[in-house]
Design a protein around this motif. Structure first.
Motif, short mmCIF file in Angstrom:
data_model
loop_
_atom_site.label_atom_id
_atom_site.label_comp_id
_atom_site.label_asym_id
_atom_site.label_seq_id
_atom_site.Cartn_x
_atom_site.Cartn_y
_atom_site.Cartn_z
N CYS A 289 11.16 56.82 46.57
CA CYS A 289 12.44 56.99 47.49
C CYS A 289 12.22 58.06 48.65
O CYS A 289 11.68 59.15 48.27
CB CYS A 289 13.54 57.11 46.69
SG CYS A 289 13.90 55.85 45.52
N SER A 290 12.90 57.92 49.62
CA SER A 290 13.02 58.94 50.60
C SER A 290 14.21 59.78 50.15
O SER A 290 15.20 59.37 49.94
CB SER A 290 13.25 58.31 52.17
OG SER A 290 13.90 59.60 52.83
N TYR B 284 8.88 62.60 49.47
CA TYR B 284 9.48 61.40 48.62
C TYR B 284 9.77 61.82 47.27
O TYR B 284 9.28 63.09 46.81
CB TYR B 284 8.44 60.37 48.75
CG TYR B 284 8.23 59.59 49.75
CD1 TYR B 284 9.02 58.71 50.35
CD2 TYR B 284 7.12 60.09 50.48
CE1 TYR B 284 8.78 58.11 51.53
CE2 TYR B 284 6.72 59.61 51.89
CZ TYR B 284 7.63 58.68 52.46
OH TYR B 284 7.03 58.11 53.66
N CYS C 207 14.00 52.86 49.28
CA CYS C 207 13.34 53.21 48.08
C CYS C 207 12.05 51.90 47.83
O CYS C 207 12.37 50.71 48.35
CB CYS C 207 13.87 53.10 46.73
SG CYS C 207 14.90 54.41 46.19
N ARG D 40 11.61 58.80 58.66
CA ARG D 40 10.38 59.73 57.66
C ARG D 40 10.12 60.80 57.74
O ARG D 40 10.27 61.71 58.78
CB ARG D 40 8.74 58.80 57.96
CG ARG D 40 8.72 57.44 57.79
CD ARG D 40 7.70 57.00 58.51
NE ARG D 40 6.38 57.46 58.11
CZ ARG D 40 5.51 57.88 59.18
NH1 ARG D 40 5.61 57.37 60.39
NH2 ARG D 40 4.51 58.39 58.90
#
Length: 482
Positions: free
Chosen positions: A207-208, A141, A217, A137
């Motif tokens: 999504c990242s 996003y 996502c 993380r």
């Protein structure tokens, strides 16, 4: 060649200047025998390409040449650098094009894993979600319309509010890839983002944006902020659908049509079509007898009372739900509905009549039997006609055209006409038949199909979406290129 395929642009340099993807969207380069393609702002560019071992040459660029609202510096730099490149090589898993004072670096496109679906949300709301253990993380996003091709269709970049964060959640229109990758976030969730207040209702990918090594996502569903927001009728009864997912059945009686007006349900049951069933907000149930062959066509609240439009072989009537009295207003109809202070009546001969409540005809015209008639929110009627469903539309399995005529409700004069191409991304998502009763919900056209699906169509172009989770499918529309 070993370089054929699609490559996601990561970073480029030209004459000592570094650049990344443009604000208008990421660049996905596709190389194939003798050619190359990539997007440039709103255009698509194609080149003839010659590759021999490590030598590279590009020329004869052809663009769709559409006038773009934004012509980015990054797209211009990429085009210039691409033409100046004279060598091609693989650097590990990356593709590198280079030349005099030029380098373009690409990475393989990575389709994200879909992790799940957060709660339904609405524009302007805060949304919290947990990222599963083992997923990296960064607290940032993206919102994209296509998780399979996110490099080309990112709309927003979000900064999340995480436990211990010193900055609030925020959003911005996506403006290319950040120059510096944010540090990874450690510790427990949840991550909280603000859904952009300019986003349209629909389905997206959350999504990242930093997908190496663990791309992912979520499926993001954005719905109207108000609830309830749609009612459906069918074999399982009548359901009042709320944006937040707390939909409830108003009745389990199978119904051919239903209306929810002023907290009252008015429906015509399948097994007792000779009666109208009325369920008040407190659950009290009453009914009104109908004449043989009479059908419920519309319900509206005006003058402090609830009125219904019904039709039987002898004519069309306004029914006062509170008193049970009928007033004839026109000939027998296959469809009729209230539109402000007038009534639309579609006769058995496909004549559209706009009439006053006393039966006076304001104007009339003949219709194609396949044409749908829907009043919009701007004093117009939309006359929509679907073309033939084509079954050879690679890469989509189907496509068809939708012809629209906007008509002034009070005069019958044509205001505008246009045509859109409807592309259906997956089998089973086509609007195969004219809508049983088309309705507007914001800018979305709701289109019930005879097979029980409720389709949606974004009338202004762009994406249209599924409205009832786990029960319907969706298509999308885009303007035809001229």
């Amino acid at each position: 060649t070993p370089f054929d395929g699609s490559w996601r642009f990561v970073m480029g340099t030209i004459d000592a200047r570094t650049f990344r993807s443009p604000p208008t969207g990421g660049i996905l380069l596709t190389l194939f025998r003798g050619g190359a393609q990539y997007p440039a702002d709103c255009n698509n560019v194609g080149h003839r390409v010659d590759i021999f071992k490590g030598s590279f040459g590009a020329g004869g660029g052809v663009t769709t040449d559409v006038g773009c609202s934004v012509n980015s510096d990054e797209s211009a730099l990429f085009e210039k650098a691409f033409r100046r490149s004279d060598s091609i090589r693989l650097d590990g898993s990356d593709l590198v094009l280079s030349g005099a004072e030029v380098e373009l670096r690409f990475a393989p496109p990575q389709e994200p894993d879909t992790l799940g679906e957060p709660l339904l949300t609405a524009a302007g709301e805060r949304l919290s979600f947990e990222v599963p253990d083992g997923r990296d993380r960064t607290g940032h996003y993206i919102i994209t319309s296509s998780m399979e091709d996110s490099a080309l269709s990112v709309f927003y970049l979000l900064t999340a509010d995480t436990p211990g964060a010193t900055t609030p959640a925020s959003w911005q229109l996506w403006a290319g890839e950040p120059d510096v990758q944010p540090e990874r976030v450690t510790g427990p969730g949840p991550d909280t983002v603000v859904i952009p207040d300019s986003i349209r209702d629909g389905d997206y990918g959350l999504c990242s944006p930093y997908w190496e090594p663990r791309q992912f996502c979520f499926t993001l569903q954005v719905r109207p902020a108000s609830a309830p927001w749609i009612i459906t009728a069918g074999h399982d009864g009548v359901i009042l659908h709320d944006r937040n997912g707390t939909s409830k059945a108003l009745t389990t009686v199978a119904s051919r049509t239903a209306f929810y007006v002023a907290d009252r349900l008015i429906t015509q049951p399948d097994e007792q079509p000779e009666r109208l069933l009325i369920v008040d907000a407190d659950g009290a149930i009453s009914d009104i007898p109908l004449r043989p062959g009479e059908s419920l066509l519309d319900v509206a609240q005006f003058d402090g009372r609830t009125h219904a439009l019904t039709s039987d072989p002898s004519g069309t009537f306004i029914l006062d739900i509170d008193s049970g009295s009928w007033v004839p207003v026109g000939p027998a109809a296959t469809d009729a509905r209230f539109a402000g202070t007038v009534i639309l009546v579609r006769t058995l001969t496909d004549t559209l009549r706009i009439i006053q409540p006393d039966g006076t005809v304001i104007w009339e015209r003949q219709l194609d039997p396949e044409t749908m008639v829907v009043p919009d929110h701007d004093g117009h009627l939309r006359l929509d006609t679907f073309g033939v469903l084509n079954t050879d539309a690679a890469p989509e399995p189907y496509f068809q055209y939708l012809t629209t005529e906007l008509v002034d409700l009070t005069t019958g004069e044509t205001v505008d006409t246009y045509e859109r191409e409807i592309a259906i991304p997956d089998e089973g998502q086509q609007i195969a038949e004219p809508c049983l009763r088309a309705e507007f919900q914001g800018s979305l056209l709701l289109c019930p199909q005879p097979d029980g699906r409720i389709m949606t169509l974004e009338v202004d172009g762009g994406d249209s979406r599924t409205l009832v989770p786990n029960a319907t499918t969706a298509t999308y529309a885009r303007p035809i290129s001229r």
